[in-house]
Every structure is written in C-alpha cells, then in structure tokens.
Scaffold this motif. Structure first.
Motif, mmCIF file in Angstrom:
data_model
loop_
_atom_site.group_PDB
_atom_site.id
_atom_site.type_symbol
_atom_site.label_atom_id
_atom_site.label_comp_id
_atom_site.label_asym_id
_atom_site.label_seq_id
_atom_site.Cartn_x
_atom_site.Cartn_y
_atom_site.Cartn_z
ATOM 1 N N LEU A 16 0.986 -1.189 -0.192
ATOM 2 C CA LEU A 16 -0.008 0.028 -0.228
ATOM 3 C C LEU A 16 0.919 1.187 -0.042
ATOM 4 N N PRO A 17 0.526 2.134 -0.666
ATOM 5 C CA PRO A 17 1.168 3.575 -0.687
ATOM 6 C C PRO A 17 1.004 4.191 0.683
ATOM 7 N N GLN A 18 -0.039 4.181 1.270
ATOM 8 C CA GLN A 18 -0.338 4.627 2.460
ATOM 9 C C GLN A 18 0.402 4.117 3.654
ATOM 10 N N THR A 19 1.170 3.093 3.432
ATOM 11 C CA THR A 19 2.060 2.233 4.531
ATOM 12 C C THR A 19 3.020 3.159 4.682
ATOM 13 N N PRO A 20 3.212 3.907 6.198
ATOM 14 C CA PRO A 20 4.497 4.753 6.514
ATOM 15 C C PRO A 20 5.666 3.696 6.535
ATOM 16 N N PRO A 21 6.842 4.428 6.165
ATOM 17 C CA PRO A 21 8.357 3.605 6.317
ATOM 18 C C PRO A 21 8.451 2.816 7.771
ATOM 19 N N SER A 22 8.000 3.630 8.658
ATOM 20 C CA SER A 22 8.398 3.206 10.163
ATOM 21 C C SER A 22 7.616 2.015 10.248
#
Length: 937
Positions: free
Chosen positions: A434-440
């Motif tokens: 998902l593009p919404q998934t934050p890198p953290s």
C-alpha cells in the motif's frame, strides 16, 4: 497515684515504659502549679534532665525520659486565638516552655556530641508536640532557627538528622529565600549520609523550588532514599504538578529500578495514588503520559497495574467493544488502542486461562485482519504542501501510531486455524504494498509476516515476491498521442493570440469612449484567460504525476530494502539461495548508491548482515564497507563501522586476504607493525588489517562524537574477545576515557569504565598488556602541551588506575606460583627513573613503586633491589650537584638547567630549590622501599 509528685520521682517513673505518661505529666503539673516561686523547680528539673542528655545511645529508658520531658513542657502551651493581646502575652503564660527552650539553645554548642544530639531531639519533639496553630515569640523563633541551621552542619549524622527534623515547622515553602528550605536543598545535594537525606525528604515541603530536588533523589545511590522519595511523591505531590517528561521519567526509572522495594513502591503506592487523583480513569492516566512518544513506558505502567489487579477484574475494562469484539474505528484513540494491546498481551501470558479470556477481547483472526486492512487504507498520504500543516501532520502521526498498535495486536490472535492465518498473511503482504503504509511500519509488518510463516524457504519466497511487487511502478500512464499533444499546443497558441487581440480592441474602445463594447470585450478576455489556465493546469498535472511516481518508487525502494534486512536477520547463518543472491545483486548493492540517505543506510546494514552469513562476501565487499565508513554521512559511516566490527568479531583477521589498502594515508597510528596483534594476528604483510587498524585509530580522534564512541566500543569488544592485543590502542582508550573532551559523552565513559575492569580480570595476558601501556600513557600525559586538553588530566589518578588493574587479585585466572605483573612494572619504572634521575616525574614513579605488590620470588626481588640501589646511588650525587649549583647566581643556575635538560623531558623545568626538595623526598621513598624489599627477601 499521688496528686503531688516530686521531680525526682517523676523522672524515675518516666524511665519505665509501662507507666502512663499522661498521668505523670498531670501529677507533676499539679505540683508545679502550687508553687509560687517556680525558679527552683526549673533548675531542679533541668538538673535531672541533664543526666539523660549526656547519653548518646538510644537507650529505652532515656528515650522514655525525653518523651516525658517534651510532653510535660508542651502541656503548659495552649493554642492561641487570633487576637493580638494573647499573642503578646504568650511568653508570660508559658514560662516553663520558654525556660526549656532557652536552656536548650544555650546547650546546642556543647562539646559533647551526645548533648548536641539530645538538644536537637528535644527541640524537635517540643515543636512537634505543639498544636498546629501554636505561636511562639519571634525572638525565640529566630533563636531556634539559627541554632538548628548550625546543627544541620554538625559532623555527627544523628545530630544532623534531629536538627533537620526540628526545622520542619520552621520552613516557609512559598518563600524562595527561606533559610530552612535552602539548607534542606543543600543537604539533599551534598550530605554523604543517606539517613540524613531521608530525614530531609520526610519533612521538606514540596514546592516549585524543592520539587526538582525531590525528583533527583529518585536517582539516589541508596535504595532507602529512592524508596522514600517515591513515597513522598505519591503522598504529597499531585500528578498535575509534574510535567509529562517528569512523569515518564519517574515511571521509567521506578519500574526498572534495581531494588525490588523501590519497584514495589511505584507499583503499589505511586500508580494507585495517581489513579485515585484521576478518579480511577486509566485512559486519562495514559493521556497524562503522552503515549505516542513514550509508548514503552506506558506499556510498562499498564503491565504493573494489571499485575496488581485481581484476575476477575481484568475484563472490567473501559474498552467499548462492539458485537464483533472490535473497537469501532471512530472510537479508536492512542490511549484506548494501547490499553487494548497491553491488556491482550498481559492476558496471553496467563497460559490456557488467558486464551479463554482473549476470546472476550479479540475477534477471529480473519475478522481482525480485515479490520486492520480497512483502517490502514484510511491513512491519508500527505502532499508536500500538506506536510507543512501541523494539524494534518499530527492527524497522520496519530493514525500511524494506532496502526502500529493494531499490528502488534496480530501477535495475540489465534492463528492456529489455517484459514485465519492465511488471511492475516495475505493482509500483511497487501499492506506492505500500500502507498499509505508509512516507512516506520514496514519493519514491524515484515517482522509479523515472517513470524506467521514457519517454513524458512517460504519466508524467502514471500519476501522476494513482496519486494518485486513494491519495486514495480505504481502509476501506469498511457503515453499521450502526438497529434493530441500538437492539437493542444495549437489551441493554446490560438487562445493567447485571441487574448492579445481582445486587449488591443479594448484599449481602442476606451479611447473612443465606446464603453458598452469595452464591457463585452472585457468579458471575452476573462473567458479566454480561464481557457488558457485550464490548458496549462492539465500540463502541470501530468508533470506532478511524474514527480509522484518518482517519489513512490523511492519510498518503495526503502520499503523493499527494509524488508530485505528483516528477512536476512531472520534467516540462518550460511542460508543462501537463488532468491537471496538475486536480492543482493538487484536491490542491496544498487541501493548503496541511492540518493536517499535512509535507503543507503539500510542497504549498508543489509550488506553487513549478508556478510555475517557468508564468508565469501567478506572478501568481496569488505573494502566497500571500509570506504563507506570513511566517506559517507555520519549515520551511514556508523552503520558501516558496526558491520566491519561485527565481521572482525566473528571471523577475526585471519580471513582477510592480501589486497591494496582501502584506507587513506594517516599521519599517525598507534597500531604499527611492531605492535599489532598478539592473539589472532594478521600476517605481517596484511595491508588490509593495517588499514583497518589505522582507520579505527583515526576515528578515535573524530569530531563526530557518535563515530568516536562507536569506534571505542568496537575496539573494546575486539580487545576483550582477543581479536586484538595492542598496548598502544589500549593506551589510546585510557587517554580517551580521561580526556576532558569526552566528559559529556556518557555512553563512551560508561563503556570504557566497564571495559577496563572486565579486560584486566579476564586473563594474565590482558594484565601484561595494561602493564605494557603504563609508561607510554603516563609519558603522553606528562609531555602534553599546555594547550592540549590532556594537560588537565591528573597523572597520579591515571597511574593509580593502571596499578589497580594489574594487581594479582584482580585477575580471575591466576595460576599458583605465578610471578605478579607488578614485578615487571617495577623493573620498567626503575629503568625509566635511571634514564633521567633529575626529571620531575621521578617522584611520581617513586609513589608508583611504593604502591606495587611484589611477589615473593627470590630472584626477582634481588634483581629489583639491585635496580633500586642503582637509582638511589645515581640520585645522591645528582642531589648534591643540585645543592652545589643552588649557590650560584640565578643567571648561571638557569643556564646550567638548560644544558642538562635531556631532549625527552618537557620544558619548562621546576626551579632548582623545588627540584632538590623533590629529589630528597624521592631518595627517602626509594630507601624505604629498598629496606622493605630487603627484609622481604
């Protein structure tokens, strides 16, 4: 009991604990009231009291007498009304109490510490026995105040304790200039006796001035003081009086304190007290702790609360679960989701009983997976403009924290059922894309995904598939038709020409005063400008799509490299297959040259981890890691350095093959050819090993404190494990530890402080290395120029440390009849003294000789005695020569000093008179040592 009681009989009865003190006081008071002249009574009463005041030991009989005296003295004191007349006549109404106070104030300077102790004890009890609204004369108040301020500095701790307790009612918490409060603060900071600090803690009034000092006592070295500090905070300080940082710090330290009693106070008293102040609202307590930034402390707090909560009340929570056993997405907050996670994790530790309770807290795995996926899809993706809006940024951070806790909750799900587990795995895979998934969250998602896949081969395949998917372009746009593009350009040109013609016509109409025609032209110009703006906006949108695609690819590269690191970390050593080779060549190595520092850093970490799993990769990529450790940004250099240190710890220097030096030439290095390795040494011509040691040596002088600390820690690990045995590197670490430049580097100081002790006790060879670095270390400090920070180091302290580290009883692996390292150190020191007997550091060397513990070996003792005799014989003529030269003029004396100064000794030299006195003292010290050694032999 008789109504009239003599003073002697009252004191005799008061010594017995079973006697009723109230009846004794009443009887003696009846006798006192019948007397017209009370002077004799006062004097006789004090005479009997003096017998008890000279006893320092806390005998029960004496303590009973002191208690009786305090009760009798305060029995004459009645609480005053608020009227002024009664306040003025207070002293006249209580002559006995005033007489008692005056006697005690006159006695507080007695030579006997027992008397001073009893004086302070009585004043404390007298003030404590008086009513809360009691008043005393101002002069008497000032006298007591001044006396107790003197006694809190008494050299006997018990006196200071009683004086501190006595001043409790004399303090003014709201007055920042109050002498009592200032004295209390001074005691808390500087008094060496823990009981005195405890006494002050028990009576100091919390205020904005004293609260920081009370908080500091929660980190006191003594367990009893820390425990009382937490008790005081729980009883006297409201939670709202503390900042969020102070609350978090208190809980973090208290819940992890080394003493069980301190942890128990935090769990049983402090936390319940805070909950009571918040009406038992746990979520409100979490809100006071700022769970987003201090989640681990909040989890520890909840675990402590659950531990002391009856098991049947654990499910009486404040969570609003719906019929699906889920918290509605609209009701999720940082506090509620963290509470949900902590409760589920705590219940799961209860075993079989906890599994039954989890069914009432969590739904089925597939249901929760859909719930998690739905929430993650709602996390907004901010544009560059929106990132500048603090409200939008805060909203995304909150949703990210909630998503993180929901991901943690997947570890509590029942995944034994195949269908539920597959659905959870599928959802975690989809969330990684998902593009919404934050890198953290990528790291946590990958960790949970790999946990749910037991087969290692399946893990590799899954991660490879996810990485392949995230690296594909997210936005696929059909190329624009050339004819369509040309048509738009022609239309834009026509619109621009139409705007120019309309503007010219508008000017002509205005000149000819044709206003109706001008209004029509103006509307036409507006329409044409809107059409032009729409065409330009379409082109900008296409350009933004390109930038967005580039940004998404960068983010997904970071996602992929993060997942790769977790996959490598979870794998077994030596486990490599086609997927691993492909990931290394197609993702890790290209990412090392990526423009984003975060991607490069993770790629370096992955490369170092891969090398730990394969010996072949060490020789292939070690040079690359060394170059990165010297050339990239600080954070990436540290990651590369850690990888190099780990490789050396695992494989040692024997794995390094011959290759050109990857490190740049350095101006200095303590690890040269004659002193490299004595354990697992590199070969004599190993340029790579030399380059690594030169690089590490230079890093110790780096201005980047993190890099310097990491290097020192790495060298300490290598030396302790036996990979390196270098006296010069050890000397560098000792100098680094004492260097004032590293004073604020707590981690470095702590690491080296622990390393020196463990290193010296590990083996005899390590002690010999310490002995070898002794003289070079001292000479570096003695020769340090005045502008160097090393000039401020106490050389004597450094010498004492090295002597202590080389004592025979320090090492845990000492064989019987083994010669002590101090024997060799003594020979080295004597040889150094013989080089220049007139040097000022000779006196330091003499002190070192006096502190050494020599073995009973006869040959060694005889050789050492011979050396010491040579030293004293050389010094005697040197001293006489110095005395003779002292009679010369100042000019000739200075010239002779300059002629006799050897090249190896720093300038300036001490004066001739001071040098002669120092040599005389040195000769006496050495003579005593010779006699001692001769007697021993």
């Amino acid at each position: 009991m008789e109504n009239d009681l003599s003073i002697k009989e009252a004191f005799q009865r008061a010594q017995k604990g079973h006697n009723n003190k109230a009846k004794l006081v009443a009887s003696l008071k009846n006798t006192y009231n019948k007397l017209e002249d009370k002077t004799l009574f006062h004097e006789e009463f004090i005479q009997y009291l003096k017998h008890a005041m000279i006893v320092y030991k806390r005998e029960p009989a004496v303590e009973n007498v002191i208690e009786f005296v305090s009760r009798f003295s305060t029995s004459f004191h009645t609480p005053s009304a608020e009227g002024g007349e009664e306040e003025e006549d207070e002293e006249d109404e209580n002559p006995f109490l005033s007489y008692m106070f005056n006697f005690l104030l006159e006695s507080h300077k007695a030579n006997s510490h027992a008397v001073r102790f009893r004086v302070c004890q009585l004043i404390n009890k007298l003030l404590g026995s008086m009513a809360e609204n009691a008043q005393i004369d101002d002069d008497l108040f000032d006298g007591i105040h001044q006396a107790m301020l003197v006694r809190v500095t008494d050299k006997f701790p018990n006196v200071r304790i009683q004086a501190s307790l006595a001043m409790a009612r004399l303090q003014e918490p709201q007055n920042h200039q109050c002498p009592t409060v200032n004295a209390y603060l001074l005691i808390l900071e500087n008094d060496s006796n823990p009981e005195v600090r405890r006494a002050v803690l028990s009576c100091i009034a919390p205020s904005s001035l004293t609260l920081p000092k009370i908080l500091k006592r929660t980190r006191d070295v003594k367990e009893s003081v820390r425990k009382l500090a937490y008790q005081v905070l729980s009883d006297k300080v409201h939670i709202r009086a503390l900042s969020i940082a102070q609350r978090v710090s208190l809980l973090q330290q208290g819940l992890h304190d080394a003493a069980e009693s301190v942890r128990e106070v935090v769990q049983v008293r402090l936390l319940p007290a805070w909950l009571n102040l918040l009406q038992g609202d746990v979520l409100e307590l979490l809100h006071k702790l700022d769970v987003e930034n201090c989640s681990q402390t909040a989890l520890d707090t909840l675990t402590a609360l659950f531990t002391h909560t009856p098991q049947d009340q654990l499910l009486h929570h404040r969570l609003q679960l719906d019929d699906r056993m889920l918290v509605p997405a609209g009701s999720l907050s940082c506090e509620s989701v963290l509470y949900w996670r902590a409760l589920c994790e705590f219940v799961k530790t209860k075993g079989d009983e906890g599994e039954e309770m989890l069914e009432k807290l969590l739904p089925e795995a597939a249901t929760f997976a859909e719930y998690l996926y739905g929430y993650m899809k709602c996390v907004p993706v901010l544009s560059e403009e929106q990132k500048g809006d603090f409200a939008q940024l805060e909203l995304v951070m909150t949703k990210e924290f909630i998503s993180q806790q929901l991901i943690h909750l997947t570890g509590c799900l029942d995944t034994n059922e195949e269908g539920g587990r597959k659905r959870v795995v599928a959802v975690l895979q989809e969330m990684l894309v998902l593009p919404q998934t934050p890198p953290s969250l990528v790291s946590l998602l990958t960790e949970k995904l790999l946990t749910l896949i037991p087969d290692d081969h399946r893990r590799i395949q899954t991660v490879a598939e996810v990485i392949s998917e995230v690296r594909e372009p997210i936005v696929i746009r059909q190329p624009l038709d050339e004819n369509e593009n040309r048509r738009k350009q022609v239309k834009l040109a026509e619109v621009k020409v139409g705007i120019l013609e309309a503007k010219q016509a508008l000017e002509e109409c205005i000149s000819n005063q044709e206003f109706n025609r001008a209004a029509e032209l103006k509307d036409s110009i507006t329409d044409l400008e809107n059409l032009r703006n729409n065409i330009l906006q379409e082109e900008n949108t296409q350009q933004d799509d390109k930038e967005t695609e580039t940004r998404i690819e960068k983010v997904h590269t970071h996602h992929g490299i993060t997942q790769t690191h977790h996959r490598i970390t979870a794998g077994r050593q030596g486990d490599r297959d086609t997927h691993g080779e492909a990931i290394l060549s197609s993702l890790i190595l290209p990412s090392i040259s990526n423009a984003q520092p975060a991607v490069r850093n993770m790629a370096v970490v992955c490369l170092g981890t891969c090398a730990l799993h394969s010996k072949d990769l060490v020789n292939t990529h070690l040079v690359l890691l060394l170059q990165i450790a010297q050339l990239d940004e600080a954070k990436i250099r540290i990651s590369a350095l850690r990888s190099v240190i780990d490789l050396l710890l695992l494989y040692g220097f024997t794995l390094l093959s011959e290759r050109p030096s990857p490190a740049p030439q350095t101006s200095h290095s303590p690890a040269n050819q004659e002193d490299q390795e004595k354990g697992e040494e590199p070969e004599e011509g190993s340029s790579t090993a030399q380059s690594i040691l030169m690089m590490l040596s230079d890093f110790l002088d780096s201005e980047v404190s993190e890099l310097r600390t990491e290097t020192a820690e790495g060298l300490a690990k290598l030396m302790y494990s036996g990979r390196i045995s270098s006296a010069k590197l050890l000397s560098r670490l000792v100098l680094l530890w004492y260097n004032p430049v590293t004073e604020d580097d707590t981690r470095l100081r702590h690491c080296l402080g622990v390393f020196f002790q463990l290193y010296a006790r590990e083996s005899r060879a390590h002690q010999e290395c310490v002995e070898e670095c002794f003289l070079p270390t001292l000479q570096t400090l003695l020769n340090a120029p005045a502008t160097s920070p090393l000039a401020e180091v106490d050389v004597t302290n450094v010498a004492e440390l090295l002597v202590e580290l080389t004592r025979l009883n320090v090492c845990v692996c000492v064989r019987a009849q083994e010669v002590c390292v101090h024997d060799y150190l003594a020979v080295r020191v004597c040889g150094e003294m013989l080089k220049d007997p007139s040097a000022p550091e000779v006196r330091l060397y003499a002190k070192v000789l006096n502190s050494l513990e020599l073995s009973a070996d006869g040959n060694t003792t005889r050789d050492l005695v011979t050396l010491l005799q040579q030293v004293t014989q050389v010094q005697k003529p040197s001293t006489a020569k110095g005395a003779k030269k002292s009679s010369r003029s100042a000019e000739s004396s200075e010239e002779s000093d300059g002629e006799n100064v050897p090249d190896s000794v720093p300038v300036p030299r001490p004066s001739r008179r001071a040098k002669t006195a120092a040599l005389d003292k040195t000769r006496l010290d050495l003579s005593a040592l010779i006699n001692q050694e001769a007697n021993t032999s």
